[in-house]
Design an enzyme around this catalytic site. Structure first.
Site, mmCIF file in Angstrom:
data_model
loop_
_atom_site.group_PDB
_atom_site.id
_atom_site.type_symbol
_atom_site.label_atom_id
_atom_site.label_comp_id
_atom_site.label_asym_id
_atom_site.label_seq_id
_atom_site.Cartn_x
_atom_site.Cartn_y
_atom_site.Cartn_z
ATOM 1 N N ARG B 32 143.405 -12.972 -27.587
ATOM 2 C CA ARG B 32 142.070 -12.438 -27.317
ATOM 3 C C ARG B 32 141.947 -11.869 -25.901
ATOM 4 O O ARG B 32 141.203 -10.937 -25.670
ATOM 5 C CB ARG B 32 141.020 -13.549 -27.480
ATOM 6 N N ASP B 140 122.468 -12.713 -30.539
ATOM 7 C CA ASP B 140 123.859 -13.124 -30.350
ATOM 8 C C ASP B 140 124.177 -13.072 -28.866
ATOM 9 O O ASP B 140 123.535 -12.341 -28.114
ATOM 10 C CB ASP B 140 124.816 -12.199 -31.129
HETATM 11 C C1 LIG Z 1 131.251 -16.582 -36.876
HETATM 12 S S1 LIG Z 1 129.887 -15.666 -36.238
HETATM 13 C C2 LIG Z 1 128.620 -16.128 -37.373
HETATM 14 C C3 LIG Z 1 127.895 -14.926 -37.935
HETATM 15 C C4 LIG Z 1 126.895 -15.254 -39.046
HETATM 16 N N1 LIG Z 1 125.877 -16.180 -38.636
HETATM 17 C C5 LIG Z 1 127.611 -15.774 -40.269
HETATM 18 O O1 LIG Z 1 127.485 -16.957 -40.591
HETATM 19 O O2 LIG Z 1 128.318 -14.997 -40.922
HETATM 20 C C6 LIG Z 1 129.486 -16.591 -34.751
HETATM 21 C C7 LIG Z 1 128.684 -15.800 -33.739
HETATM 22 O O3 LIG Z 1 128.136 -16.702 -32.776
HETATM 23 C C8 LIG Z 1 128.083 -16.046 -31.526
HETATM 24 N N2 LIG Z 1 127.988 -17.060 -30.453
HETATM 25 C C9 LIG Z 1 128.946 -17.871 -29.982
HETATM 26 N N3 LIG Z 1 128.474 -18.636 -28.974
HETATM 27 C C10 LIG Z 1 127.162 -18.301 -28.826
HETATM 28 C C11 LIG Z 1 126.127 -18.738 -27.949
HETATM 29 N N4 LIG Z 1 126.346 -19.685 -27.021
HETATM 30 N N5 LIG Z 1 124.911 -18.175 -28.066
HETATM 31 C C12 LIG Z 1 124.674 -17.213 -29.007
HETATM 32 N N6 LIG Z 1 125.614 -16.760 -29.859
HETATM 33 C C13 LIG Z 1 126.850 -17.299 -29.763
HETATM 34 C C14 LIG Z 1 129.357 -15.226 -31.502
HETATM 35 O O4 LIG Z 1 129.267 -14.145 -30.596
HETATM 36 C C15 LIG Z 1 129.502 -14.791 -32.959
HETATM 37 O O5 LIG Z 1 129.018 -13.487 -33.154
#
Ligand SMILES: C[S@@+](CC[C@H](N)C(=O)[O-])C[C@H]1O[C@@H](n2cnc3c(N)ncnc32)[C@H](O)[C@@H]1O
Lengths: 121, 273
Positions: B32, B140
């Protein structure tokens, strides 16, 4: 266990599809074009048909139209699986009674998600 | 990467995004972060961490974003959306009949599939929702995924993953090899950058929160605080939907599971602050 008929003129694609579908618990049979597939459906109506569009002898759309008009042919869930990926083709397939539509290239995730959305998984 | 650098990076990520970086994730860090280093003309990960140690804020953000896992797809896991349609929505239609307003929060919206799935679901219910105001807010931590979410443009692969063909035909337009969400659906969703570790009271109150597949990356204490703070954004009859591998059990008493509805939680009225 649902049985699935894979209709595609490519032996390679049939093999790939068979492997994915068997992995998902389907019993798979194969046909190389639409008329073979119709004959197969006449012998035994499957629960699911995975259907290519462009094939010799009889294409997927003609097959679907004849299937839906035939006795018991409204039962199988029909999922197109084709390189045709424009709206016109998709609309025509839906109009002819397709339940789902997969645009090639596909992989196991897409097949699984699509079969989930038609309630087969 | 030296153990000292790895520890520095792990601490930074935990502090900035909540991400717990296990010691065996060296390969993930490399795959990454090497592109981030390369893009900035930095010679390898040691140089990158040196920049982080100097508190280079732009670099820090890039690293935090690069370490997030953004995988998402339309109607992911199906059940939560079906639960929302058949169980949560009817309750809201009754309880919000006076205000005729529903606010939904997709708290880790990634590239937009979750909030747009909700928008499609609500659009499909438009007969029952005539005269209602539906607001969907997608947030996000990553600016990059939000740019993609706002564009609403998906590859053929993404467009096929979980999206029933009838909805694709109805709510997307083809652009070259890709598919773009229809303007009226796009207009139902607002996207904002937001870190779940930071204050989110400015977002206002929500009737329903989808917080899926993000808590899994946090440690227990972080999960608890985030859940408690989400509870504070919900009214007494608010509902929460979590991902398939997530739960509130053992983390907070502000929510309790709804019987026979996997992934659905209601606020625990007795414990409401
Ligand atoms: C695996 S995706 C989930 C997307 C969707 N909710 C789903 O279930 O398909 C996780 C997302 O969480 C976001 N994320 C990670 N840490 C975070 C934080 N501290 N605050 C807000 N978003 C965060 C990441 O950028 C990523 O886009």
């Amino acid at each position: 266990m649902t049985d699935c008929l894979v209709v595609d003129d490519s032996r390679v694609i049939r093999k790939v599809a068979r492997r994915i579908l068997e992995g998902l618990g389907f019993a798979v049979s194969e046909a190389g074009d639409g008329s073979e597939a119709l004959a197969e459906c006449g012998r035994h109506m499957p629960g699911l048909v995975l259907l290519d569009w462009n094939m010799p002898v009889m294409n997927g759309l003609e097959f679907l139209q004849q299937l839906r008009a035939s006795n018991g042919g409204d039962r199988p869930i029909v999922v197109f699986c084709t390189t045709e990926n424009d709206l016109d083709h998709i609309q025509a397939a839906l109009q002819a009674g397709a339940d789902e539509y997969i645009m090639k290239p596909f992989d196991s995730e897409i097949i699984e998600a699509k079969l989930q959305s038609v309630g087969l998984l | 990467m030296s153990p000292g650098d790895f520890q520095f990076l792990a601490d930074l990520l935990k502090l900035r995004s909540g991400l717990v970086l296990a010691a065996d994730k060296g390969y993930l860090v490399e795959s990454r972060l090497l592109p981030v280093a390369r893009q900035r003309g930095l010679d390898g990960l040691a140089a990158l961490v040196a920049g982080l140690r100097k508190r280079d804020e732009a670099l820090t953000r890039a690293v935090v974003e690069a370490m997030t896992t953004n995988e998402s797809f339309f109607f992911r896991d199906t059940t939560p959306f079906e639960t929302f349609r058949s169980y949560v929505l009817p309750q809201l239609l009754a309880s919000r009949a006076a205000a005729r307003r529903i606010r939904i929060w997709s708290a880790a919206a990634s590239t937009g599939q979750e909030p747009y799935s909700l928008a499609m679901l609500m659009a499909e219910e438009k007969a029952r929702l005539a005269g209602w105001r539906v607001e969907i807010v997608g947030t996000d931590i990553s600016a990059e995924v939000l740019t993609r979410a706002r564009a609403g443009l998906y590859t053929q692969f993404e467009a096929q993953r979980g999206l029933p063909i009838k909805l694709l035909v109805k709510y997307f337009q083809k652009e070259g090899d890709q598919w773009r969400i229809a303007p009226e659906l796009r207009a139902m969703v607002q996207f904002r950058e937001l870190n779940l570790l930071e204050d989110f009271s400015a977002l206002g109150r929500f009737d329903v929160v989808f917080c899926r597949n993000v808590l899994i990356y946090f440690d227990q204490a972080t999960k608890s605080t985030v859940l408690d703070r989400i509870a504070s954004r919900l009214p007494e009859d608010g509902m929460l939907l979590l991902g398939a591998a997530e739960t509130v059990l053992g983390l907070t008493d502000r929510f309790r599971p709804v019987k026979d509805r996997r992934g659905l939680y209601e606020t625990n009225r007795a414990k409401a602050a």
